[in-house]
Design a protein around this motif. Sequence first.
Motif, PDB file in Angstrom:
ATOM      1  N   PRO A 119      99.157 108.389 113.093  1.00 20.10           N
ATOM      2  CA  PRO A 119      98.593 109.504 112.309  1.00 20.10           C
ATOM      3  C   PRO A 119      97.719 109.061 111.141  1.00 20.10           C
ATOM      4  CG  PRO A 119     100.932 109.844 112.703  1.00 20.10           C
ATOM      5  CD  PRO A 119     100.605 108.462 113.178  1.00 20.10           C
ATOM      6  N   PHE A 120      97.794 107.802 110.743  1.00 20.47           N
ATOM      7  CA  PHE A 120      97.053 107.340 109.569  1.00 20.47           C
ATOM      8  C   PHE A 120      95.796 106.555 109.934  1.00 20.47           C
ATOM      9  CE2 PHE A 120     101.582 107.571 108.624  1.00 20.47           C
ATOM     10  CZ  PHE A 120     101.551 108.588 107.679  1.00 20.47           C
ATOM     11  N   ARG A 121      95.422 106.543 111.194  1.00 18.36           N
ATOM     12  CA  ARG A 121      94.245 105.803 111.663  1.00 18.36           C
ATOM     13  C   ARG A 121      93.283 106.759 112.353  1.00 18.36           C
ATOM     14  NH1 ARG A 121      94.137 100.567 109.622  1.00 18.36           N
ATOM     15  NH2 ARG A 121      96.288  99.925 109.358  1.00 18.36           N
ATOM     16  N   THR A 122      92.024 106.344 112.513  1.00 21.70           N
ATOM     17  CA  THR A 122      91.016 107.207 113.114  1.00 21.70           C
ATOM     18  C   THR A 122      90.224 106.458 114.190  1.00 21.70           C
ATOM     19  OG1 THR A 122      89.373 106.581 111.440  1.00 21.70           O
ATOM     20  CG2 THR A 122      90.679 108.558 111.000  1.00 21.70           C
ATOM     21  N   LEU A 123      89.685 107.239 115.107  1.00 24.36           N
ATOM     22  CA  LEU A 123      88.732 106.745 116.089  1.00 24.36           C
ATOM     23  C   LEU A 123      87.568 107.719 116.075  1.00 24.36           C
ATOM     24  CD1 LEU A 123      87.791 104.954 118.435  1.00 24.36           C
ATOM     25  CD2 LEU A 123      89.116 106.427 119.974  1.00 24.36           C
ATOM     26  N   MET A 124      86.395 107.259 115.631  1.00 25.27           N
ATOM     27  CA  MET A 124      85.208 108.111 115.566  1.00 25.27           C
ATOM     28  C   MET A 124      84.109 107.528 116.439  1.00 25.27           C
ATOM     29  SD  MET A 124      84.945 109.487 111.626  1.00 25.27           S
ATOM     30  CE  MET A 124      84.196 108.000 111.043  1.00 25.27           C
TER      31      MET A 124
END
Length: 185
Positions: free
Chosen positions: A151-156
């Motif tokens: 929940p604390f990471r992103t993929l953009m």
Amino acid sequence: FKMNVDATYEDCIFRGYHYGYGGVFNAIYSSDDNKNELKLNLDSCTFMDNAGKYGGAIYLTGRNHNITLNAKHCSFFGNRAATGGAIYADVAVLNLLDCSFSDNGGLSLLEGKNNGGALALRNCSTELNGCLVAGNAAQDNGGGIYAEISPFRTLMLLNTTVRGNRAESGNGLAVVPLESNFDTK
């Protein structure tokens, strides 16, 4: 002691490297209490025909440390690994600008899962901007990109094309939550 490394490579060609973890670059930080930092900066580099068990070209794992990969105008072609044909990253930050990933994939000789034909990301914050992910293959999940995200990471993916990749599940992209308490409402 604390160690900070800021390495930059420009206009390089890395071809035919074979290593257990990361065919060309292998960055592993142990889980001790020191907050080491590594920045790997790549500009206009080509990674071709490299192989490793994890990350055919690049293997990064940060655990309790800060690892950042900044790559722009780089090409990853024909790299092979059981997981992460071109790049395998675990607990890292990846900023990929105008990079191409093509014809990367799994090594069929290795046992276990074959995920992430081009990229295998575990608990990373990753941005692909203006990239091309095409013609990669994984036997199991994520022919182009396989991402396990907390929940604390992103993929953009911004202005990025993902096409013509193959896998049993998620030809272009397979995203798996790392924690079972995701709110899916």
